[in-house]
Design a protein around this motif. Structure first.
Motif, PDB file in Angstrom:
ATOM      1  N   THR A   1       0.835  -1.197   0.000  1.00  0.00           N
ATOM      2  CA  THR A   1       0.000   0.000   0.000  1.00  0.00           C
ATOM      3  C   THR A   1       0.875   1.253   0.000  1.00  0.00           C
ATOM      4  OG1 THR A   1      -1.748  -1.173   1.170  1.00  0.00           O
ATOM      5  CG2 THR A   1      -1.810   1.236   1.262  1.00  0.00           C
ATOM      6  N   PHE A   2       0.562   2.173  -0.900  1.00  0.00           N
ATOM      7  CA  PHE A   2       1.316   3.410  -1.162  1.00  0.00           C
ATOM      8  C   PHE A   2       2.630   3.149  -1.896  1.00  0.00           C
ATOM      9  CE2 PHE A   2      -0.897   4.836   2.910  1.00  0.00           C
ATOM     10  CZ  PHE A   2      -1.964   5.400   2.233  1.00  0.00           C
TER      11      PHE A   2
ATOM     12  N   VAL B   1       4.641   1.160  -5.448  1.00  0.00           N
ATOM     13  CA  VAL B   1       4.384   0.853  -6.859  1.00  0.00           C
ATOM     14  C   VAL B   1       5.299  -0.251  -7.387  1.00  0.00           C
ATOM     15  CG1 VAL B   1       3.481   3.147  -7.401  1.00  0.00           C
ATOM     16  CG2 VAL B   1       5.934   2.724  -7.619  1.00  0.00           C
TER      17      VAL B   1
ATOM     18  N   VAL C   1      -1.701  -0.992 -10.379  1.00  0.00           N
ATOM     19  CA  VAL C   1      -1.038   0.317 -10.353  1.00  0.00           C
ATOM     20  C   VAL C   1       0.304   0.184 -11.063  1.00  0.00           C
ATOM     21  CG1 VAL C   1       0.088  -0.122  -8.122  1.00  0.00           C
ATOM     22  CG2 VAL C   1      -0.354   2.234  -8.844  1.00  0.00           C
TER      23      VAL C   1
ATOM     24  N   ARG D   1       4.324   1.987 -12.153  1.00  0.00           N
ATOM     25  CA  ARG D   1       5.449   2.616 -11.456  1.00  0.00           C
ATOM     26  C   ARG D   1       5.303   4.134 -11.347  1.00  0.00           C
ATOM     27  NH1 ARG D   1      10.366  -0.292 -10.355  1.00  0.00           N
ATOM     28  NH2 ARG D   1       9.758  -2.482 -10.255  1.00  0.00           N
ATOM     29  N   ASP D   2       4.447   4.727 -12.188  1.00  0.00           N
ATOM     30  CA  ASP D   2       4.206   6.172 -12.110  1.00  0.00           C
ATOM     31  C   ASP D   2       3.041   6.509 -11.192  1.00  0.00           C
ATOM     32  OD1 ASP D   2       6.279   6.853 -13.905  1.00  0.00           O
ATOM     33  OD2 ASP D   2       4.988   6.330 -15.613  1.00  0.00           O
ATOM     34  N   GLY D   3       2.484   5.484 -10.541  1.00  0.00           N
ATOM     35  CA  GLY D   3       1.384   5.723  -9.610  1.00  0.00           C
ATOM     36  C   GLY D   3       0.029   5.794 -10.276  1.00  0.00           C
ATOM     37  N   ASN D   4      -0.045   5.424 -11.546  1.00  0.00           N
ATOM     38  CA  ASN D   4      -1.321   5.454 -12.264  1.00  0.00           C
ATOM     39  C   ASN D   4      -2.110   4.175 -12.011  1.00  0.00           C
ATOM     40  OD1 ASN D   4      -0.683   7.955 -13.656  1.00  0.00           O
ATOM     41  ND2 ASN D   4       0.715   6.735 -14.913  1.00  0.00           N
TER      42      ASN D   4
ATOM     43  N   VAL E   1      -6.069  -0.498  -4.590  1.00  0.00           N
ATOM     44  CA  VAL E   1      -5.023   0.519  -4.502  1.00  0.00           C
ATOM     45  C   VAL E   1      -5.376   1.513  -3.405  1.00  0.00           C
ATOM     46  CG1 VAL E   1      -3.847   2.368  -5.736  1.00  0.00           C
ATOM     47  CG2 VAL E   1      -4.464   0.264  -6.944  1.00  0.00           C
ATOM     48  N   GLY E   2      -4.402   1.879  -2.581  1.00  0.00           N
ATOM     49  CA  GLY E   2      -4.632   2.863  -1.525  1.00  0.00           C
ATOM     50  C   GLY E   2      -5.323   2.263  -0.318  1.00  0.00           C
TER      51      GLY E   2
END
Length: 360
Positions: free
Chosen positions: A137-138, A140, A191, A193-196, A221-222
């Motif tokens: 979590t948080f 990538v 998710v 590596r760019d957080g998308n 995610v999150g």
């Protein structure tokens, strides 16, 4: 399956056990872990030299109720059942037992092991680490495997309670199904590596191979939907599968040598727990208590917009078994037929025996 494994160098008694594990999956409707895995996960890895067809089964440390086993890179489909048998035997003598294993390989459907335990009047628990695919979590970066944690309990229902779940929202196989159906991946499952948060199924499948994408833990995610819970459960499985036996952790189980890009062995860790129900109450009473509550769950008020039915864990697999019996076998898709023919044609020792099967 047994003949193919023997042809690949697995000793016949070990091949028989391994084939039983794969057969259990297909007979319970868990086709993702049955004969479809024979070629890509076992035969091909033996041929690639990253899975040993036979290896020492070494007990490193043992007490009356515990054991640490080193599988030395052998066939997890044999190592796993032998460890579960040890665990059950210890539990029947002493009440509770736990066996942990290092340097094993893919051990098939986890449900097989807890089903074996419940057949002996035990509560069974097992888990395994795996190649990295879940990002914390948080995070990538893929750091944890799909790390299933699995429970099995005897019941007076026609089927036991077996909960076999990965600790990720989804697995690669489900995303591959979305691709076949031309559907996007639901948001919150992947998710990059760019957080998308990604939904482009074809791109996801490509980027999962390079580690640019990661699966989300249970909850997504999150933290909004409790993703930290799945992250925590995946970590528990990891620690019981690796830290407790000084085994290899998921980040080092990619199966690829970073320096050369060549395939390399994936020395997985597993844990097995068995609890003898008779040490608490008669097993028949426990089965009745379990079945009574599970039936209450299934008979509770239904969602008017749902399928009109509530399931409990193990019921769908039971229905899968009934379907197999009714149909006289399992469906063999064309791609799997080709795999079976390829295995047959690879080994002279079985080519003649199965020559009449063209699967056409």
């Amino acid at each position: 399956m047994q003949d193919a494994l023997v042809a690949a160098g697995v000793p016949p008694p070990e091949a028989a056990v391994a084939a039983e594990v794969l057969e259990w999956a297909d007979l319970h409707g868990v086709s993702t872990h049955g004969i479809g895995r024979l070629k890509p996960i076992y035969i091909d890895r033996i041929l690639a030299g990253i899975l040993k067809p036979t290896a020492p089964f070494e007990v490193i440390v043992e007490t009356e109720t515990t054991a640490v086993v080193d599988g030395h890179g052998g066939l997890g489909l044999y190592i796993g059942p032998k460890c579960m048998d040890m665990c059950i035997e210890k539990a029947k003598k002493h009440g509770l037992a736990m066996v942990v294993t290092r340097n094993s390989t893919h051990y098939g459907a986890a449900g097989y092991y807890v089903d074996k335990a419940q057949e002996h009047g035990c509560i069974g628990i097992t888990g395994t680490n795996a190649r990295p695919s879940i990002a914390p979590t948080f995070g990538v970066q893929p750091m944890l495997g799909t790390n299933p944690i699995t429970f099995g309990m005897p019941s007076d229902d026609p089927f036991p309670f077996i909960l076999d779940c990965a600790t990720s929202v989804n697995q690669r196989g489900k995303i591959e199904k979305y691709a076949r159906e031309g559907k996007p991946t639901p948001p919150g499952q992947v998710v990059d590596r760019d957080g998308n948060v990604r939904t482009d199924t074809e791109g996801i499948l490509k980027d999962l191979q390079t580690g640019y994408c990661s699966l989300a833990p249970l909850g997504g995610v999150g933290t909004d939907m409790g993703g930290y819970k799945g992250y925590g459960y995946a970590t528990v499985v990891e620690l019981l599968s690796s830290a407790l036996c000084s085994g290899t952790t998921s980040p080092d189980l990619s199966g690829v040598d970073k320096a050369t890009g060549n395939k390399k062995a994936m020395p997985l860790g597993h844990f097995f727990i068995a609890i003898d129900v008779e040490r608490f109450l008669p097993v028949g009473e426990f089965k009745n208590n379990t079945g009574k509550f599970l039936r209450q769950l299934r008979e509770s008020e239904k969602d008017p917009k749902g399928p009109g039915r509530i399931y409990t864990a193990g019921e769908l697999e039971h229905e899968g078994t009934i379907a197999v019996e009714k149909n006289g076998g399992t469906l063999v898709p064309e791609a799997l037929q080709r795999d079976m023919l390829a295995i047959r044609d690879k080994y002279a020792s079985i080519k003649d025996k199965y020559a009449k099967f063209s699967f056409e």
